[in-house]
Design a protein around this motif. Structure first.
Motif, PDB file in Angstrom:
ATOM      1  N   ILE A 245     -31.635  69.990-109.455  1.00  0.00           N
ATOM      2  CA  ILE A 245     -32.329  71.279-109.456  1.00  0.00           C
ATOM      3  C   ILE A 245     -32.124  72.018-110.772  1.00  0.00           C
ATOM      4  O   ILE A 245     -33.046  72.660-111.280  1.00  0.00           O
ATOM      5  N   LEU A 246     -30.932  71.919-111.359  1.00  0.00           N
ATOM      6  CA  LEU A 246     -30.694  72.576-112.640  1.00  0.00           C
ATOM      7  C   LEU A 246     -31.516  71.925-113.756  1.00  0.00           C
ATOM      8  O   LEU A 246     -31.960  72.601-114.683  1.00  0.00           O
ATOM      9  N   THR A 247     -31.727  70.621-113.650  1.00  0.00           N
ATOM     10  CA  THR A 247     -32.586  69.932-114.616  1.00  0.00           C
ATOM     11  C   THR A 247     -34.028  70.417-114.482  1.00  0.00           C
ATOM     12  O   THR A 247     -34.697  70.735-115.477  1.00  0.00           O
ATOM     13  N   LEU A 248     -34.507  70.495-113.246  1.00  0.00           N
ATOM     14  CA  LEU A 248     -35.883  70.942-113.018  1.00  0.00           C
ATOM     15  C   LEU A 248     -36.075  72.401-113.444  1.00  0.00           C
ATOM     16  O   LEU A 248     -37.160  72.778-113.906  1.00  0.00           O
ATOM     17  N   LEU A 249     -35.015  73.192-113.317  1.00  0.00           N
ATOM     18  CA  LEU A 249     -35.106  74.594-113.713  1.00  0.00           C
ATOM     19  C   LEU A 249     -34.865  74.781-115.210  1.00  0.00           C
ATOM     20  O   LEU A 249     -34.945  75.894-115.728  1.00  0.00           O
ATOM     21  N   GLY A 250     -34.562  73.679-115.897  1.00  0.00           N
ATOM     22  CA  GLY A 250     -34.405  73.729-117.347  1.00  0.00           C
ATOM     23  C   GLY A 250     -33.144  74.403-117.815  1.00  0.00           C
ATOM     24  O   GLY A 250     -33.110  74.988-118.898  1.00  0.00           O
ATOM     25  N   HIS A 251     -32.068  74.334-117.013  1.00  0.00           N
ATOM     26  CA  HIS A 251     -30.849  75.047-117.388  1.00  0.00           C
ATOM     27  C   HIS A 251     -29.611  74.235-117.005  1.00  0.00           C
ATOM     28  O   HIS A 251     -28.646  74.784-116.459  1.00  0.00           O
ATOM     29  N   ILE A 252     -29.615  72.956-117.271  1.00  0.00           N
ATOM     30  CA  ILE A 252     -28.485  72.122-116.856  1.00  0.00           C
ATOM     31  C   ILE A 252     -27.427  72.050-117.959  1.00  0.00           C
ATOM     32  O   ILE A 252     -27.736  71.886-119.134  1.00  0.00           O
ATOM     33  N   THR A 253     -26.180  72.243-117.535  1.00  0.00           N
ATOM     34  CA  THR A 253     -25.009  72.005-118.376  1.00  0.00           C
ATOM     35  C   THR A 253     -23.947  71.389-117.472  1.00  0.00           C
ATOM     36  O   THR A 253     -23.969  71.612-116.256  1.00  0.00           O
ATOM     37  N   PRO A 254     -23.007  70.619-118.032  1.00  0.00           N
ATOM     38  CA  PRO A 254     -21.939  70.054-117.183  1.00  0.00           C
ATOM     39  C   PRO A 254     -21.177  71.127-116.425  1.00  0.00           C
ATOM     40  O   PRO A 254     -20.837  70.947-115.248  1.00  0.00           O
ATOM     41  N   GLY A 255     -20.908  72.257-117.080  1.00  0.00           N
ATOM     42  CA  GLY A 255     -20.177  73.335-116.430  1.00  0.00           C
ATOM     43  C   GLY A 255     -20.919  73.904-115.231  1.00  0.00           C
ATOM     44  O   GLY A 255     -20.324  74.174-114.182  1.00  0.00           O
ATOM     45  N   LEU A 256     -22.240  74.083-115.364  1.00  0.00           N
ATOM     46  CA  LEU A 256     -23.020  74.625-114.259  1.00  0.00           C
ATOM     47  C   LEU A 256     -23.122  73.645-113.105  1.00  0.00           C
ATOM     48  O   LEU A 256     -23.137  74.046-111.930  1.00  0.00           O
ATOM     49  N   VAL A 257     -23.197  72.360-113.402  1.00  0.00           N
ATOM     50  CA  VAL A 257     -23.223  71.354-112.329  1.00  0.00           C
ATOM     51  C   VAL A 257     -21.934  71.428-111.519  1.00  0.00           C
ATOM     52  O   VAL A 257     -21.948  71.389-110.282  1.00  0.00           O
ATOM     53  N   ILE A 258     -20.808  71.551-112.202  1.00  0.00           N
ATOM     54  CA  ILE A 258     -19.520  71.676-111.513  1.00  0.00           C
ATOM     55  C   ILE A 258     -19.466  72.979-110.714  1.00  0.00           C
ATOM     56  O   ILE A 258     -19.059  73.003-109.547  1.00  0.00           O
ATOM     57  N   ALA A 259     -19.896  74.075-111.346  1.00  0.00           N
ATOM     58  CA  ALA A 259     -19.850  75.380-110.685  1.00  0.00           C
ATOM     59  C   ALA A 259     -20.710  75.402-109.433  1.00  0.00           C
ATOM     60  O   ALA A 259     -20.267  75.867-108.375  1.00  0.00           O
ATOM     61  N   VAL A 260     -21.928  74.897-109.526  1.00  0.00           N
ATOM     62  CA  VAL A 260     -22.863  74.948-108.406  1.00  0.00           C
ATOM     63  C   VAL A 260     -22.541  73.886-107.358  1.00  0.00           C
ATOM     64  O   VAL A 260     -22.487  74.186-106.154  1.00  0.00           O
ATOM     65  N   GLY A 261     -22.307  72.657-107.802  1.00  0.00           N
ATOM     66  CA  GLY A 261     -22.071  71.566-106.860  1.00  0.00           C
ATOM     67  C   GLY A 261     -20.722  71.654-106.179  1.00  0.00           C
ATOM     68  O   GLY A 261     -20.627  71.722-104.944  1.00  0.00           O
ATOM     69  N   LEU A 262     -19.664  71.686-106.979  1.00  0.00           N
ATOM     70  CA  LEU A 262     -18.308  71.720-106.425  1.00  0.00           C
ATOM     71  C   LEU A 262     -17.965  73.102-105.880  1.00  0.00           C
ATOM     72  O   LEU A 262     -17.393  73.239-104.794  1.00  0.00           O
ATOM     73  N   GLY A 263     -18.326  74.155-106.621  1.00  0.00           N
ATOM     74  CA  GLY A 263     -18.011  75.510-106.194  1.00  0.00           C
ATOM     75  C   GLY A 263     -18.666  75.871-104.874  1.00  0.00           C
ATOM     76  O   GLY A 263     -18.059  76.558-104.043  1.00  0.00           O
ATOM     77  N   GLY A 264     -19.884  75.420-104.664  1.00  0.00           N
ATOM     78  CA  GLY A 264     -20.576  75.725-103.416  1.00  0.00           C
ATOM     79  C   GLY A 264     -19.876  75.136-102.207  1.00  0.00           C
ATOM     80  O   GLY A 264     -19.707  75.794-101.175  1.00  0.00           O
TER      81      GLY A 264
END
Length: 311
Positions: A245-264
């Motif tokens: 989803i972050l790729t499709l929204l054009g805002h993917i970074t490794p940090g955000l993947v960790i924050a959204v995926g693991l943090g959620g």
């Protein structure tokens, strides 16, 4: 010749789609016919994406004919504009949104933990103060550790030996968990809706991962006894869903993947700890299909501060 041209055109179209996904411009402009209103920016793209996904989900819900899914879809149809419009307008309205969410979340938490009125009032005050500080005086957010200690003052003054430590601990922890975390809607204002949208999508992906990977032994392994339904397969689904989803929204970074995926996922488990301690299934009953507000924003309470640090 025509076959070659057709194949080349198809190749160019595919390349254009890939280029847009990887590094495309998500700034859209829409003009409302008749009145001539012009809306422009990434918010237009995010709004259009949310509406399309909501409509597609609505088709699936209508075909399924399940009452629970209809209730959830209806709730989402209300949540998206209720959250998206204040964020779109600006930081001030986002602060008001964060304060409103914080006040209701504190109300539910107070009921779950049987927190005394003094501590509940302090948390309610912080639920308003932190978002306003993030909007008007961001430097005041650094006072959060001090406010954790201040939350212990009522128990100390009351001399509550039997339950004072619990009162102070719950109040201090909650001052960070709810008011301070939600204030990051203002801190991350430019990306707040995007992150909230990605967190919701990752939550659905966690359910899908837990369901479809269940035949594999490793995927059925619970992450914690607190919630047997939160499995390793669900965690994998959440991380992959966050990346997609972050790729499709054009805002993917490794940090955000960790924050959204693991943090959620961890945020969901953290609320499960509170609910299991209180002996209840849901934090409330006023949000159809979900329970209480805490049941809906639990993942966001970790995702937001993690995104601010890692994103």
């Amino acid at each position: 010749m025509s076959t070659r041209i057709s194949a080349w055109a198809g190749h160019e179209a595919a390349g254009g789609v890939i280029d847009w996904i990887v590094d495309g411009n998500r700034t859209w402009t829409v003009t409302v016919p008749g009145v001539g209103w012009v809306f422009t920016g990434r918010g237009v793209f995010l709004a259009a994406t949310a509406i399309v996904i909501l409509l597609l989900a609505g088709i699936g819900v209508a075909l399924s004919r399940k009452a629970e899914l209809r209730r959830r879809w209806t709730t989402w149809a209300v949540i998206i504009p209720a959250v998206g419009i204040p964020i779109w307008i600006g930081r001030g309205t986002t602060a008001l949104l964060a304060a409103a969410l914080g006040l209701q979340a504190v109300r539910e938490l107070s009921r779950l933990t049987r927190l005394p009125k003094v501590e509940t009032s302090m948390l309610a005050a912080l639920a308003v103060a932190y978002p306003l500080a993030a909007w008007l005086r961001p430097g005041l957010m650094a006072l959060a550790p001090l406010m954790v200690l201040v939350c212990a003052v009522p128990a100390v003054l009351a001399g509550n030996i039997d339950h004072g430590l619990r009162r102070a601990t719950v109040a201090g922890f909650s001052s960070i968990w709810i008011p301070w975390s939600l204030a990051h809607l203002v801190v991350l204002w430019h990306d707040a809706f995007l992150i909230a949208f990605a967190a919701a999508a990752a939550d659905v992906a966690a359910w899908a991962g837990g369901t479809f990977l269940r035949p594999m032994t490793w995927a059925r392994r619970p992450l914690s006894p607190l919630s047997p339904n939160k499995t390793l397969g669900g965690l994998v689904g959440a991380v992959l869903g966050a990346a997609l989803i972050l790729t499709l929204l054009g805002h993917i970074t490794p940090g955000l993947v960790i924050a959204v995926g693991l943090g959620g996922v961890l945020g969901d488990l953290l609320e499960s700890l509170v609910k299991r301690t209180a002996g209840v299934k849901d934090a409330g009953a006023w949000l159809p299909g979900f329970g209480g507000l805490l049941d809906r924003v639990d993942s966001l309470l970790l995702v937001l501060p993690l995104a601010a640090v890692l994103g």
